[in-house]
Structure formats: C-alpha cells, structure tokens
Design an enzyme around this catalytic site. Structure first.
Site, short mmCIF file in Angstrom:
data_model
loop_
_atom_site.label_atom_id
_atom_site.label_comp_id
_atom_site.label_asym_id
_atom_site.label_seq_id
_atom_site.Cartn_x
_atom_site.Cartn_y
_atom_site.Cartn_z
N ARG A 115 37.85 43.92 33.63
CA ARG A 115 38.86 44.41 34.56
C ARG A 115 38.21 45.37 35.55
NH1 ARG A 115 41.25 40.66 33.25
NH2 ARG A 115 43.32 40.47 32.31
N GLU A 126 41.74 43.47 44.76
CA GLU A 126 41.47 42.04 44.93
C GLU A 126 42.53 41.42 45.84
OE1 GLU A 126 41.22 40.22 41.08
OE2 GLU A 126 39.55 41.48 40.42
N HIS A 167 36.82 36.60 40.82
CA HIS A 167 37.64 36.54 39.60
C HIS A 167 37.73 35.11 39.07
CE1 HIS A 167 40.94 39.12 37.54
NE2 HIS A 167 40.45 38.23 36.68
#
Length: 347
Positions: A257, A286, A305
């Site tokens: 994370r 993001e 990601h």
C-alpha cells in the site's frame, strides 16, 4: 420442480462475465442475468457512500430486480440500491476486501456480503520479486536505452553495475499470504531472508527465515520489501528516519500500500544516492500526479498498481465467488463473510 435462483453476474474487463457465468453453472441451477461494468477502461471511483466501484446506482437497481445472488468485482452496493432490491440475499465480491459494499446497510437489509481473500497473493508475490530484480539490476532503464538506440556498455563500469539476490539480506515487513510466498521465492534465489511481523505465525513460513525486530531488519537489509497492511501503526512506516537508517546502497520495494511510505523522503534518498534503487507498484496518490516527487527521482521502477493483475487472479476470483453462491444455494454459510452478523438473520 426446483425453482432456479436468479443471479446477476456483474463482471468487468478483468473478472469477465463469461468466467463468472461458467463457474456459477458448476455450482447449481441459477437463472443468470449479465451486466458488464466498464472497469478498467473507465477508472473506478466513489459511488454514493462506497468507494472503488464501477457502474451507477441506477443500472444496478435495474439489473438487480428479482435477483437473489449477485457476483461481482466492482459493482456498488449502496443503501439506495439495497432499499430498491428487496430480493437480494447474497452479494459476492471477487476481491480481497468489499470496499464497494456498504456493510452496515447490507446487514440491516439481511444481505450477506462475501469477499475473496488471497485471490491475488501469488500474483503479488511474484510481481514483488520481479520488482526487486528489476530495481537491483536496473532492467527497465537498460531496456529504454536500447529502445532509444543506445548500447550502453558503460553500464559494465563497477559503479554502474547492479546487485545480486544470492547472498543478499532481504527484509520482509509483513509475512502474511503475500510475504510468506515472497520469502519462499527469495530463499530459492539463495537470499538471507529476514521477517518483521509481530502477528505472523512462524509455522506458516519456510525453514530458513529469521524473525527480527523492525529496526534491525531496516538497518541490516540490502533490500526491504513491504507486505504489511495499512493501520494507524503502519501508516508512514517508511518515513525519512527509517529510510535514512537503511544501509547505503540498498533497495526499497513496495507492492503493498502506498500509505506505508513517505514518498518525498524516498525521492530525496534516491536523488542524493543514499538508496541504490526503488521498485514501486503503489503510491500515496493514484494515478501519480504530474508534480509527484518520484517522477523526477533517479533509479526508481514504477508500475501502475498491477501486481494483482494476472489471468490466474481473475479465474481464481471467479471460482471463489461462484463457490460462495453454491454454498448459499445449498443452505450452507459462506466461507468468507464480511458481515457475519447477518448470517443469524437470513435463510
């Protein structure tokens, strides 16, 4: 004559409707309705009070009429949808956490919400090791040089060469489903693997892993790879002080994370040469904004990601939620229920 339960498969372009429908057919007699959501071609986002969802309340309310079971990855389950769809009994989410479902409202309406823990553990572990290798050997930068027409034999200069995993000390912060798999892979490379995780069960880790305190791990590891959840205790875990405590010339990798890392401090440590490299698949913001400090930092490998993006993950996730629907059809409790209080009130 057995009544067929009506089910909605609300897949997307990752967990496909054809996967969900095929797996659901192996679990029993369902009358299947389909709704395709636009993710990932259209980014997910908040829908009413839930987050990381795809699709609208209106299309879900229409698609869920008369439906008792919904299999999805990204469809929202909001208070408004629940109020408009009284037949719904099971909402099976094919991801590691059902953040797209209002659990409190689902419990109030007697709807069980399930999820798919560990669906991407193998994919993420393999990706993390890939980032370790890419960062240690600066593979993406070398690739771009060839694409741009450069044949940089100067990278054989001692100061420019990369690092090896065999014989290196690699510290894993977190040893759950992902971290334990990373440990097993790294041991096969011949690395000395350290783990800092006060909640890990040593019995779940392969022989050869050594448990140490976090400060010792950070101070002695040539590579630090993060595999922890974000909690009040771990948020900002890799701050400026801890990054400075890493050995000179070491590598930081994060596939867990973004909130675990102070990215401004990381960019500074890369720029001043304290760290050899970094590999990151997750970020504090993001998508990465144009003014993010890591955009201008050297020797950092960044991906958007994608650690959990494999065909096996989509297929595994589909099987997991279909199996939950099968348990529901047979009157058995779900295996992974996010709101277990509802189970005493349903069926």
């Amino acid at each position: 004559m057995t009544t067929r339960a009506r089910a909605l498969v609300a897949g997307d372009r990752f967990v496909l409707n054809r996967l969900l429908a095929t797996d659901l057919a192996t679990e029993g007699a369902f009358d299947v309705r389909e709704l395709e959501l636009p993710w990932p071609h259209v980014p997910f986002g908040p829908v009413a009070e839930v987050d990381e969802a795809s699709g609208s309340e209106e299309e879900l309310m229409t698609a869920l009429q008369g439906v008792r079971v919904c299999l999805t990855q990204m469809a929202p389950l909001t208070r408004r949808i629940l109020a408009a769809c009284p037949d719904l009994e099971l909402f099976a989410v094919s991801r590691g956490g059902p953040v797209n479902a209002n659990l409190e409202a689902a419990t109030e309406h007697g709807v069980a919400v399930t999820f798919a823990p560990g669906r991407n553990a193998t994919s993420t572990a393999e990706y993390a090791v890939g980032l370790v290798l890419a960062a240690m050997r600066r593979i993406p930068q070398s690739h771009l040089g060839v694409v741009d027409g450069r044949w940089e034999s100067s990278l054989y200069a001692y100061e420019e060469t990369g690092l090896e995993l065999e014989g290196a000390t690699v510290g894993l912060v977190g040893a759950g489903a992902v971290g334990s798999r990373v440990a097993r892979i790294l041991l096969a490379f011949g690395a000395d693997v350290l783990v800092a995780d006060p909640y890990a069960d040593p019995a779940t880790l392969p022989p050869g892993v050594r448990f140490v305190e976090l400060d010792e791990l950070i101070a002695t590891s040539q590579v630090v790879s993060l595999h922890a959840r974000v909690t009040d205790e771990t948020r900002g875990l890799m701050n400026a002080a801890r990054i400075a405590a890493m050995p000179a010339g070491s590598v930081l990798v994060n596939c867990a994370r973004g909130a675990l890392v102070d990215h401004t401090a990381l960019a500074a440590a890369l720029t001043d040469g304290h760290l050899f490299a970094a590999g990151l698949d997750v970020f504090d913001v993001e998508p990465l904004p144009p003014d993010h400090p890591l955009r201008h930092a050297p020797h950092v490998v960044m991906t958007p990601h994608l650690a959990g993006a494999s065909r096996a993950v989509a297929e595994r996730a589909s099987r997991m939620v279909a199996a939950e629907a099968g348990r529901w059809l047979r009157g058995r409790p779900p295996l992974h229920c996010a709101n277990p209080d509802v189970l005493a009130r349903v069926r």
